[in-house]
Scaffold this active site. Sequence first.
Site, PDB file in Angstrom:
ATOM      1  N   TYR A 134       0.826  -1.215   0.000  1.00 31.24           N
ATOM      2  CA  TYR A 134       0.000   0.000   0.000  1.00 31.24           C
ATOM      3  C   TYR A 134       0.857   1.260   0.000  1.00 31.24           C
ATOM      4  CZ  TYR A 134      -3.408   3.524   1.198  1.00 31.24           C
ATOM      5  OH  TYR A 134      -4.195   4.640   1.167  1.00 31.24           O
ATOM      6  N   TRP A 173       1.101   5.631  -1.859  1.00 29.25           N
ATOM      7  CA  TRP A 173       0.748   6.562  -2.937  1.00 29.25           C
ATOM      8  C   TRP A 173       1.809   6.645  -4.022  1.00 29.25           C
ATOM      9  CZ3 TRP A 173      -2.601  11.191  -3.559  1.00 29.25           C
ATOM     10  CH2 TRP A 173      -3.859  10.985  -2.999  1.00 29.25           C
TER      11      TRP A 173
HETATM   12  N1  LIG Z   1      -2.158   8.536  12.284  1.00 29.31           N
HETATM   13  C1  LIG Z   1      -2.509   8.641  11.008  1.00 29.31           C
HETATM   14  N2  LIG Z   1      -1.963   7.817  10.090  1.00 29.31           N
HETATM   15  C2  LIG Z   1      -2.314   7.929   8.802  1.00 29.31           C
HETATM   16  C3  LIG Z   1      -3.236   8.900   8.370  1.00 29.31           C
HETATM   17  C4  LIG Z   1      -3.791   9.760   9.349  1.00 29.31           C
HETATM   18  O1  LIG Z   1      -4.636  10.635   9.061  1.00 29.31           O
HETATM   19  N3  LIG Z   1      -3.389   9.608  10.654  1.00 29.31           N
HETATM   20  N4  LIG Z   1      -3.572   8.980   7.035  1.00 29.31           N
HETATM   21  C5  LIG Z   1      -3.495   7.759   6.267  1.00 29.31           C
HETATM   22  C6  LIG Z   1      -3.698   7.974   4.835  1.00 29.31           C
HETATM   23  S1  LIG Z   1      -5.169   8.737   4.376  1.00 29.31           S
HETATM   24  C7  LIG Z   1      -2.838   7.537   3.890  1.00 29.31           C
HETATM   25  S2  LIG Z   1      -3.294   7.636   2.231  1.00 29.31           S
HETATM   26  C8  LIG Z   1      -1.557   6.902   4.248  1.00 29.31           C
HETATM   27  C9  LIG Z   1      -0.413   7.287   3.299  1.00 29.31           C
HETATM   28  O2  LIG Z   1       0.612   6.384   3.398  1.00 29.31           O
HETATM   29  P1  LIG Z   1       1.660   6.140   2.208  1.00 29.31           P
HETATM   30  O3  LIG Z   1       0.969   6.288   0.894  1.00 29.31           O
HETATM   31  O4  LIG Z   1       2.371   4.880   2.473  1.00 29.31           O
HETATM   32  O5  LIG Z   1       2.628   7.377   2.417  1.00 29.31           O
HETATM   33  P2  LIG Z   1       3.664   8.050   1.406  1.00 29.31           P
HETATM   34  O6  LIG Z   1       4.543   8.901   2.234  1.00 29.31           O
HETATM   35  O7  LIG Z   1       2.924   8.715   0.299  1.00 29.31           O
HETATM   36  O8  LIG Z   1       4.492   6.815   0.870  1.00 29.31           O
HETATM   37  C10 LIG Z   1       4.894   6.701  -0.446  1.00 29.31           C
HETATM   38  C11 LIG Z   1       6.321   6.162  -0.463  1.00 29.31           C
HETATM   39  O9  LIG Z   1       6.646   5.846  -1.819  1.00 29.31           O
HETATM   40  C12 LIG Z   1       7.959   6.316  -2.087  1.00 29.31           C
HETATM   41  N5  LIG Z   1       8.060   6.544  -3.541  1.00 29.31           N
HETATM   42  C13 LIG Z   1       7.772   7.658  -4.251  1.00 29.31           C
HETATM   43  N6  LIG Z   1       7.958   7.439  -5.559  1.00 29.31           N
HETATM   44  C14 LIG Z   1       8.381   6.164  -5.682  1.00 29.31           C
HETATM   45  C15 LIG Z   1       8.726   5.350  -6.798  1.00 29.31           C
HETATM   46  O10 LIG Z   1       8.671   5.748  -7.941  1.00 29.31           O
HETATM   47  N7  LIG Z   1       9.073   4.048  -6.533  1.00 29.31           N
HETATM   48  C16 LIG Z   1       9.133   3.550  -5.275  1.00 29.31           C
HETATM   49  N8  LIG Z   1       9.512   2.267  -5.124  1.00 29.31           N
HETATM   50  N9  LIG Z   1       8.834   4.313  -4.209  1.00 29.31           N
HETATM   51  C17 LIG Z   1       8.444   5.588  -4.406  1.00 29.31           C
HETATM   52  C18 LIG Z   1       8.098   7.570  -1.269  1.00 29.31           C
HETATM   53  O11 LIG Z   1       9.472   7.873  -1.071  1.00 29.31           O
HETATM   54  C19 LIG Z   1       7.340   7.178   0.005  1.00 29.31           C
HETATM   55  O12 LIG Z   1       8.192   6.582   0.949  1.00 29.31           O
HETATM   56  O13 LIG Z   1      -1.212   7.247   5.591  1.00 29.31           O
HETATM   57  C20 LIG Z   1      -2.237   6.929   6.520  1.00 29.31           C
HETATM   58  N10 LIG Z   1      -1.761   7.062   7.882  1.00 29.31           N
HETATM   59  N1  LIG Z   2      -1.179  18.599   2.146  1.00 27.88           N
HETATM   60  C1  LIG Z   2      -1.668  17.347   2.140  1.00 27.88           C
HETATM   61  N2  LIG Z   2      -2.884  17.111   1.610  1.00 27.88           N
HETATM   62  C2  LIG Z   2      -3.396  15.870   1.617  1.00 27.88           C
HETATM   63  C3  LIG Z   2      -2.675  14.766   2.125  1.00 27.88           C
HETATM   64  C4  LIG Z   2      -1.396  15.038   2.699  1.00 27.88           C
HETATM   65  O1  LIG Z   2      -0.708  14.143   3.201  1.00 27.88           O
HETATM   66  N3  LIG Z   2      -0.930  16.321   2.683  1.00 27.88           N
HETATM   67  N4  LIG Z   2      -3.187  13.498   2.063  1.00 27.88           N
HETATM   68  C5  LIG Z   2      -4.283  13.265   1.107  1.00 27.88           C
HETATM   69  C6  LIG Z   2      -4.971  12.014   1.401  1.00 27.88           C
HETATM   70  S1  LIG Z   2      -4.244  10.559   0.933  1.00 27.88           S
HETATM   71  C7  LIG Z   2      -6.197  11.975   1.957  1.00 27.88           C
HETATM   72  S2  LIG Z   2      -6.957  10.476   2.212  1.00 27.88           S
HETATM   73  C8  LIG Z   2      -6.897  13.189   2.361  1.00 27.88           C
HETATM   74  C9  LIG Z   2      -7.367  13.002   3.782  1.00 27.88           C
HETATM   75  O2  LIG Z   2      -8.319  13.888   4.131  1.00 27.88           O
HETATM   76  P1  LIG Z   2      -8.744  13.938   5.662  1.00 27.88           P
HETATM   77  O3  LIG Z   2      -8.592  12.622   6.265  1.00 27.88           O
HETATM   78  O4  LIG Z   2     -10.074  14.536   5.731  1.00 27.88           O
HETATM   79  O5  LIG Z   2      -7.623  14.942   6.185  1.00 27.88           O
HETATM   80  P2  LIG Z   2      -7.085  15.295   7.638  1.00 27.88           P
HETATM   81  O6  LIG Z   2      -6.235  16.495   7.459  1.00 27.88           O
HETATM   82  O7  LIG Z   2      -6.458  14.115   8.248  1.00 27.88           O
HETATM   83  O8  LIG Z   2      -8.385  15.662   8.459  1.00 27.88           O
HETATM   84  C10 LIG Z   2      -9.160  16.815   8.151  1.00 27.88           C
HETATM   85  C11 LIG Z   2      -9.538  17.507   9.422  1.00 27.88           C
HETATM   86  O9  LIG Z   2     -10.482  16.752  10.159  1.00 27.88           O
HETATM   87  C12 LIG Z   2     -10.490  17.273  11.477  1.00 27.88           C
HETATM   88  N5  LIG Z   2     -10.904  16.226  12.405  1.00 27.88           N
HETATM   89  C13 LIG Z   2     -10.159  15.221  12.914  1.00 27.88           C
HETATM   90  N6  LIG Z   2     -10.915  14.425  13.704  1.00 27.88           N
HETATM   91  C14 LIG Z   2     -12.168  14.946  13.692  1.00 27.88           C
HETATM   92  C15 LIG Z   2     -13.398  14.575  14.308  1.00 27.88           C
HETATM   93  O10 LIG Z   2     -13.513  13.585  15.016  1.00 27.88           O
HETATM   94  N7  LIG Z   2     -14.477  15.349  14.032  1.00 27.88           N
HETATM   95  C16 LIG Z   2     -14.402  16.451  13.243  1.00 27.88           C
HETATM   96  N8  LIG Z   2     -15.527  17.139  13.010  1.00 27.88           N
HETATM   97  N9  LIG Z   2     -13.250  16.833  12.671  1.00 27.88           N
HETATM   98  C17 LIG Z   2     -12.156  16.084  12.868  1.00 27.88           C
HETATM   99  C18 LIG Z   2      -9.070  17.723  11.765  1.00 27.88           C
HETATM  100  O11 LIG Z   2      -9.089  19.038  12.324  1.00 27.88           O
HETATM  101  C19 LIG Z   2      -8.413  17.663  10.410  1.00 27.88           C
HETATM  102  O12 LIG Z   2      -7.630  18.809  10.108  1.00 27.88           O
HETATM  103  O13 LIG Z   2      -6.031  14.326   2.334  1.00 27.88           O
HETATM  104  C20 LIG Z   2      -5.285  14.400   1.126  1.00 27.88           C
HETATM  105  N10 LIG Z   2      -4.614  15.677   1.081  1.00 27.88           N
HETATM  106 MO   LIG Z   3      -5.270   8.851   2.055  1.00 24.70          MO
END
Ligand SMILES: Nc1nc2c(c(=O)[nH]1)N[C@H]1C(S)=C(S)[C@@H](COP(=O)(O)OP(=O)(O)OC[C@H]3O[C@@H](n4cnc5c(=O)[nH]c(N)nc54)[C@H](O)[C@@H]3O)O[C@H]1N2
Ligand SMILES: Nc1nc2c(c(=O)[nH]1)N[C@H]1C(S)=C(S)[C@@H](COP(=O)(O)OP(=O)(O)OC[C@H]3O[C@@H](n4cnc5c(=O)[nH]c(N)nc54)[C@H](O)[C@@H]3O)O[C@H]1N2
Ligand SMILES: [Mo]
Length: 778
Positions: A120, A122
């Site tokens: 898993y 991005w």
């Molecule tokens: N506590 C907490 N944890 C969370 C979240 C949260 O809100 N709270 N959010 C979650 C969410 S929504 C998401 S989507 C995940 C994201 O989790 P990930 O998608 O695993 O996070 P990334 O940092 O985007 O990891 C991508 C990795 O791919 C590598 N990479 C980039 N390009 C290439 C390439 O061309 N080849 C290879 N082999 N590698 C490459 C980058 O260096 C990086 O290490 O995290 C989740 N974890």
């Molecule tokens: N810059 C940047 N943008 C991103 C990403 C990133 O890593 N960096 N990740 C992308 C990805 S993969 C995803 S999935 C999306 C994720 O999108 P989200 O998961 O929606 O993003 P977050 O910033 O984790 O959360 C949004 C807001 O929800 C509020 N929040 C947290 N818990 C609660 C709750 O219990 N109730 C309420 N009402 N509010 C709450 C927090 O204040 C937080 O800032 O974002 C995407 N956009």
């Molecule tokens: Mo995500």
Amino acid sequence: MNAPVLPPARPDTDSKPHSAHWGVFSAAWKDGALKVLPYPGDPDPNPLIQNFTNALDHPVRVTAPMVRRGWLERGPGPDASRGRDDYVQVTWDHALDLLAAELQRVKDLHGAEGVFGGSYGWSSAGRFHHAQSQVHRFLNTALGGYVRSVNSYSAGASGVILPHILGSMDDVARRNVTWEQIVPHTDVVLAFGGMALKNSRVASGGISRHIERESMRQAAARGCRFINISPLSSDFPEDANAQWVQAVPGTDVALMLALVHHVVANGWHDQAFLAEFCDGWEGFEDYLMGRQDGQAKDANWAAPLCGLPAAKITELAHLLPGKRVLVTVSHSLQRAEHGEQPVWMAAVLAAALGQLGLPGGGYAYALGTLAHYGKRSNAVPVASLPQGMNGVKDFIPVARIADMLLHPGQPFDYNGKRMRYPHIRLAYWAGGNPFHHHQDLKRLTRAFATLDTFIVHEIGWTATARHADIVLPCTMTLEREDIGGSATDPLLVAMHRIAAPNAQARDDYDIFADLSDRLGTRDAFTEGRTSGEWLRHLYERTRSALQDQGLEAPSFEQFWERGELPLPQQDDDGGILRAFRDDPTGKPLPTPSGKVQISSQVIAGFGYADCPGHPAWLPPEDAPTPDYPLFLVANQPATRLHSQLDFGAHSVSQKRQDREVCTLHPQDAAARGIAEGDIVRLFNARGACLASATLSTAIMPGVAQLPTGAWYDPVTDASGNVVLCGHGNPNILTRDVGTSSLAQGCSGQLTAVQVERYDGVLPPMRAFDPPRAVEMDG
Ligand SMILES: Nc1nc2c(c(=O)[nH]1)N[C@H]1C(S)=C(S)[C@@H](COP(=O)(O)OP(=O)(O)OC[C@H]3O[C@@H](n4cnc5c(=O)[nH]c(N)nc54)[C@H](O)[C@@H]3O)O[C@H]1N2
Ligand SMILES: Nc1nc2c(c(=O)[nH]1)N[C@H]1C(S)=C(S)[C@@H](COP(=O)(O)OP(=O)(O)OC[C@H]3O[C@@H](n4cnc5c(=O)[nH]c(N)nc54)[C@H](O)[C@@H]3O)O[C@H]1N2
Ligand SMILES: [Mo]
């Protein structure tokens, strides 16, 4: 081998187009430095593109194939020294020989069922070099398959519950209400979790125009009221002029119930809509009015749970009747215990108001959390690499990785099925960072210690790479050619190569091709194409679709020369919800009743106490206690995408004393003797981390916020136990439990912590120094 490698002399170049998940841009070398400029058509460019400027030859890049010393000396097998060992640099041939032999060994002894290839993550925006597709295609062709993962960390709970109640996640989030409808039509946007621009500036595959800020400004100027229900006022830009409602995190369902209660008690609910378009209202209404449990879910009941005055809740309810109301729920709400409930309850709120399917009204799940949502769909397909056939049936919900590795053979529940965790011997990761995305990192370390072998392709020494046995250096996006595009962005980007590969880095594709060669499956993997030939092959799908529609269909060479290709879009016009409203019998929803499931007999039939047959308030287990009195919001970072390029110039410029920044309310800080800029220690029973404190009234009291994405930097005691993360990775604190038996999604957004001023000696931050490595003799 850790001697500094001098960057090659860089002659000035013309600017060339490229793309990332966080924006389209162009890059050029000028006076030896990389200059990155946003796409000229982008009205609100994303500053994250500046993370590229120092990334290419940063010392934390993986420069050569590396094998963990313990694995090289003792061979494959469970090993608790993963994460603490040194590395031995080997040649590419040696690394690929070792790896091919190990893949063959595992396959012969355990079958492809012993290999976890979920991988898993991005990775990067280009559609051909998309690492996860590459690794899946490789494992399918070379081994006949792999144990996969389903769903995402983004939408683990919503992706499973939405099909039971409305339709697929994509239909409810991606092909539903658009910003184009909101600007002229919507009166009230009730945004649970807000609509932070930092988030909607990102879209997988790339995004050429960031329109959210301007759309909010125009809607607000017309009189649309945005309500930001969130612990952070920054979850809306000032342009939206949003009203901030500070509800206690994790209590949104209680607030939604109280809003619906007030609507129903006043007879403002749309009874005709509920009768014609919905199924199961009666059972839900009994719960709402407290006819069975004696507890009406009214404003007085919700007020102490949500930390809001009851009068504030009824005031909000009064904003709704007779208005075009749009309810949104950010992904964050469902990345929490019982995350299914707010997703379901918001649909019920929109249904009670009779708003589903109206232009600019109803329920747009996750609108504002990613740039994909609220947009039109393209009328032609964009490139994607075919992954082949996976012969292994076993899978896990993606966030159950540590459970799977720690408990092979044990049963678990998922979406009405009783399943068993497979016994995994080898895990293969390319394009993801579990030490970023997973919860309870000390537990994750124990989980990875159970493997025979862990393989990672990485551009840099992430904590995941530092736990791997074989680390293969891969190119980053700027070092190769690709096609950038997504299903909801009207621009296909010719991603030109900006730099030669760093040190010994190779494309994931070429690594897999050479590995396939050793396993006798090269032709199946490559189909005889070079990467350049693949780009032409994949582009042809878009070109021929354009031609079929009688549109200009440039050749690949013309596309490459121009650098971009505008794509036609279709008007989805409200998607399945609008179609259903217009023609309820002819265009039923894809649910058991063909209607909105206010209650679900299917879900009730699963018999899960943690996900009953209608939306309900289920108090979280992981809530503040006297020992851990603050709610930690571990949300998406504003300064990078997840952990990607955390060492990049923009991300690093926002750290203080090399640490991630944690926001506290001045009241909570004063009670703990914490001042602006102090280093603080956040801790709970699972772990601890350091961060630099900033004090702000833009966060509600009782809540601390530390974004995800700071690279894990474990600091150990004399016996090698991890004492804390010195950099500020909140996932050392979060809890590794599924959202419920239904979806088993990730629940990392919220956890309970204590925060104290850290007066100890500040450990050096080493996450961006490569690990110790020696060159193999001979
Ligand atoms: N506590 C907490 N944890 C969370 C979240 C949260 O809100 N709270 N959010 C979650 C969410 S929504 C998401 S989507 C995940 C994201 O989790 P990930 O998608 O695993 O996070 P990334 O940092 O985007 O990891 C991508 C990795 O791919 C590598 N990479 C980039 N390009 C290439 C390439 O061309 N080849 C290879 N082999 N590698 C490459 C980058 O260096 C990086 O290490 O995290 C989740 N974890
Ligand atoms: N810059 C940047 N943008 C991103 C990403 C990133 O890593 N960096 N990740 C992308 C990805 S993969 C995803 S999935 C999306 C994720 O999108 P989200 O998961 O929606 O993003 P977050 O910033 O984790 O959360 C949004 C807001 O929800 C509020 N929040 C947290 N818990 C609660 C709750 O219990 N109730 C309420 N009402 N509010 C709450 C927090 O204040 C937080 O800032 O974002 C995407 N956009
Ligand atoms: Mo995500």
